[in-house]
Scaffold this active site. Structure first.
Site, short mmCIF file in Angstrom:
data_model
loop_
_atom_site.label_atom_id
_atom_site.label_comp_id
_atom_site.label_asym_id
_atom_site.label_seq_id
_atom_site.Cartn_x
_atom_site.Cartn_y
_atom_site.Cartn_z
CD1 TRP A 181 -2.66 1.78 0.58
CD2 TRP A 181 -1.23 2.48 2.17
NE1 TRP A 181 -2.98 3.08 0.91
CE2 TRP A 181 -2.13 3.53 1.87
CE3 TRP A 181 -0.24 2.69 3.13
CZ2 TRP A 181 -2.05 4.77 2.51
CZ3 TRP A 181 -0.16 3.93 3.76
CH2 TRP A 181 -1.07 4.95 3.45
CD GLU A 222 -4.67 -1.31 2.36
OE1 GLU A 222 -3.46 -1.35 2.67
OE2 GLU A 222 -5.57 -1.02 3.18
CE LYS A 224 -6.35 6.08 2.69
NZ LYS A 224 -5.41 6.23 3.76
CG ASP A 257 -8.59 -0.53 4.95
OD1 ASP A 257 -9.65 -0.02 5.34
OD2 ASP A 257 -7.51 -0.43 5.58
CG HIS A 260 -8.76 2.12 2.12
ND1 HIS A 260 -7.51 1.62 1.87
CD2 HIS A 260 -8.68 2.73 3.32
CE1 HIS A 260 -6.72 1.90 2.88
NE2 HIS A 260 -7.40 2.56 3.78
CG HIS A 284 -5.94 -4.01 5.83
ND1 HIS A 284 -5.07 -2.99 5.54
CD2 HIS A 284 -5.17 -5.13 6.02
CE1 HIS A 284 -3.83 -3.48 5.54
NE2 HIS A 284 -3.86 -4.76 5.81
CG ASP A 292 -8.84 5.22 5.78
OD1 ASP A 292 -9.22 4.21 6.38
OD2 ASP A 292 -7.64 5.49 5.56
CG ASP A 294 -7.50 3.53 9.59
OD1 ASP A 294 -7.72 2.39 9.18
OD2 ASP A 294 -6.97 4.41 8.88
CG ASP A 325 -5.10 -0.97 8.67
OD1 ASP A 325 -4.44 -0.40 9.56
OD2 ASP A 325 -5.11 -0.58 7.48
C1 RNT Z 1 -3.77 3.09 5.00
C2 RNT Z 1 -3.88 1.64 4.75
C3 RNT Z 1 -2.74 0.79 5.24
C4 RNT Z 1 -2.20 1.24 6.58
C5 RNT Z 1 -1.22 0.29 7.24
C6 RNT Z 1 -0.47 0.95 8.33
O1 RNT Z 1 -4.88 3.78 4.69
O2 RNT Z 1 -5.07 1.15 5.28
O3 RNT Z 1 -3.09 -0.53 5.24
O4 RNT Z 1 -3.23 1.49 7.49
O5 RNT Z 1 -0.40 -0.25 6.28
ZN ZN Z 2 -5.40 -0.92 5.36
#
Ligand code: RNT
Ligand code: ZN
Length: 418
Positions: A181, A222, A224, A257, A260, A284, A292, A294, A325
Site C-alpha cells: 500500500w 491494497e 484506497k 480495506d 477505503h 483489512h 478512512d 481507522d 487495521d
Molecule cells: C492506510 C492503509 C494501510 C495502513 C497500514 C499501516 O490507509 O489502510 O493498510 O493502514 O499499512
Molecule cells: Zn489498510
C-alpha cells in the site's frame, strides 16, 4: 440461560454451536502491531509526523516507545483475546542492534530476527508490510514518483520486503501475506492522472520480479479512495489495484480495506464479487467514520455482514486472509486492540451460527418473506452464551473480565511511560 440451553435453541434451527466454536478457534486473524505505538515504528525519528495520508489523533498516555514495550503490550493483548492471532508487522518495525541501522532499501531478514523469536515462542505466524510512508525519500510520491532514483529506492525496499516475507514464512511455517500500500496521490487536481499509475504498475512489476514462492509469500495490492492531504487523487485507486491483481493472478491477490471506499459502498458486497474470480483475497477490517478514520472495529452491522460473507463464501477455508487495521491514540491502546480483535471474533462467531444453507434455499425458492423473517429472528438468539463459551473454550477472559486486567496493566506499566 446456560450455554447448554442456548445450544439447544441453535440446534432447533439446525445450527451446531459446538462446531462453530471449534472452527473459529483455528482461524488466523492478523493483529496489527501499529496500534501500539500510533504507527511510528522504530526506524525513523519518532518525533516526525506520520505521512502518506494516514493519521493518528489523540495522545493518551502509554504509547510503546521501543520493541520491548511493544512486545510487552502485544503479550497483554494476546492474553485477552480468544482465537488465533497472527502478527502483522510493518517494515518500519525493524529492530536494529548494537548501534547498527539500515535504510529501508537495505533491510534484511536479520532485522526481524527478534520478531521471529517473539512469534516462535508464542506459536504465531507473521504477516508483513513494506512501509512506503513516514520517510524522507517520499518525494512525496514513492513507487509512482517521476524521479527514477526515488522509484528505485522504493522498488528496492519492496524487493527487500519480499525476502523478509520469505524468511518469516519459512521460519514460522505459515504463509506470509505481504501487503503493498502506498499513500501516493495529490492534494489537488492533477495535471496527469495516468503517468503516476503507469509508473506504479511498472514499479510493482519490478518488486514482484524478486523470486518468491507464491504458496509462502502472498503479495497483496491494497487500494484506497483518498487520504488526508491527498484528497483529490490516489494513484492506487480501487480500479487500479483490482486491475493489477486481476492481470497478475499468478503473483498477487487484491486487498480490500473497508475504510477505503465511498461511504455508501460496502465491502461485504464486494467479497463475493471478488471471490467469483480470485482464488484468494485479503481484507483489512477497520471502521470508517465519514472518511478512512481507522476507528476501533465494533460488533456492528457491516462488520457482521462482512463476517457473514466470509463464512458463507468459504473464506475461512483459506480463501480470505484476515487482518485488522485501525489505530486510535485517544484511548487506552491495549483496550483498543483487544476490543477490536474481540469484536471481529464476535462477528465471525455470529456468522458461523447462521443457517447459511437454509437461507440460501429460501432465496433460491423465492421465499423472500420467509427469508426476511428468518434473518430478523436470528438476531435475537442467545448469542452471548455461545460467545462466553467460546472464550472459556479458548481459555480467555469473558466480557466483563478482560477490561479490569487492562486497567491494572495501565496502572502498573503504562502510566510509567512518560
Ligand atoms: C492506510 C492503509 C494501510 C495502513 C497500514 C499501516 O490507509 O489502510 O493498510 O493502514 O499499512
Ligand atoms: Zn489498510
Amino acid at each position: 440461560m446456560s450455554y447448554e440451553e442456548a445450544k439447544k435453541r441453535y440446534a432447533a434451527l439446525g445450527i451446531d454451536a459446538d462446531a462453530a466454536i471449534r472452527t473459529l478457534k483455528e482461524v488466523p486473524v492478523s493483529l496489527h502491531c501499529w496500534q501500539g505505538d500510533d504507527v511510528r515504528g522504530f526506524d525513523t525519528d519518532p518525533s516526525k509526523p506520520l505521512t502518506g495520508g494516514i493519521q493518528t489523533t489523540g495522545n493518551y498516555p502509554g504509547r510503546a516507545r521501543n520493541p520491548e514495550e511493544l512486545m510487552a503490550d502485544l503479550d497483554e493483548v494476546i492474553r485477552l483475546v480468544p482465537g488465533t492471532p497472527k502478527m502483522n508487522l510493518h517494515a518500519s518495525y525493524a529492530i536494529f542492534e548494537n548501534g547498527e541501522w539500515a535504510d529501508r532499501d537495505k533491510l534484511e531478514p536479520k532485522h526481524f530476527q527478534k520478531w521471529v523469536e517473539f512469534c516462535k515462542k508464542r506459536g504465531l505466524g507473521c504477516d508483513f508490510n513494506p512501509t512506503f510512508f513516514s520517510h524522507p525519500k517520499c518525494d512525496p510520491l514513492t513507487l509512482s514518483s517521476p524521479d527514477e532514483a526515488t522509484r528505485k529506492f522504493w522498488i528496492d525496499h519492496g524487493k527487500a520486503c519480499i525476502r523478509i516475507s520469505t524468511y518469516l514464512a519459512e521460519e514460522l511455517g505459515q504463509p506470509c501475506v505481504m501487503n503493498i500500500w502506498t499513500g501516493d496521490g495529490f492534494k489537488d487536481i492533477p495535471g496527469d492522472r495516468m503517468g503516476p499509475r503507469v509508473r506504479y504498475r511498472e514499479s510493482i512489476d519490478a518488486i514482484l520480479s524478486e523470486p518468491y514462492d507464491f504458496k509462502k509469500v502472498k503479495p497483496c495490492i491494497e487500494s484506497k479512495v483518498f487520504g488526508i492531504g491527498v484528497e483529490a487523487y490516489t494513484v492506487g485507486s480501487a480500479e487500479f489495484a483490482l486491475s493489477y491483481a486481476a492481470m497478475n493472478m499468478d503473483k498477487c491477490i487484491p486487498l480490500m480495506d473497508n475504510g477505503h471506499y465511498h461511504p455508501t459502498e460496502v465491502v461485504s458486497d464486494k467479497i463475493p464479487a471478488l471471490l467469483a474470480f480470485f482464488p484468494e483475497i485479503a481484507l483489512h477490517v477497520t471502521r470508517p467514520i465519514r472518511w478512512d478514520s481507522d476507528h476501533v472495529v465494533l460488533f456492528d452491522d457491516e462488520t457482521k455482514e462482512i463476517a457473514r460473507e466470509i463464512v458463507r463464501c468459504g473464506g475461512l477455508r483459506g480463501r480470505v486472509n484476515l487482518a485488522l487495521d485501525y489505530f486510535d491514540a485517544s484511548i487506552n491502546r491495549i483496550a483498543a486492540w483487544a476490543v477490536g480483535f474481540r469484536n471481529f471474533q464476535k462477528a465471525l462467531l455470529f456468522a458461523l451460527l447462521q443457517p447459511a444453507d437454509e437461507l440460501k434455499a429460501l432465496q433460491d425458492e423465492s421465499r423472500f418473506t420467509d427469508l426476511l423473517v428468518a434473518q430478523e429472528e436470528l438476531k435475537t438468539l442467545p448469542f452471548g452464551e455461545v460467545w462466553d463459551e467460546y472464550c472459556r473454550f479458548c481459555g480467555k477472559p469473558l466480557d466483563g473480565e478482560w477490561y479490569p486486567q487492562v486497567k491494572e496493566y495501565e496502572q502498573k506499566v503504562l502510566v510509567n511511560r512518560k
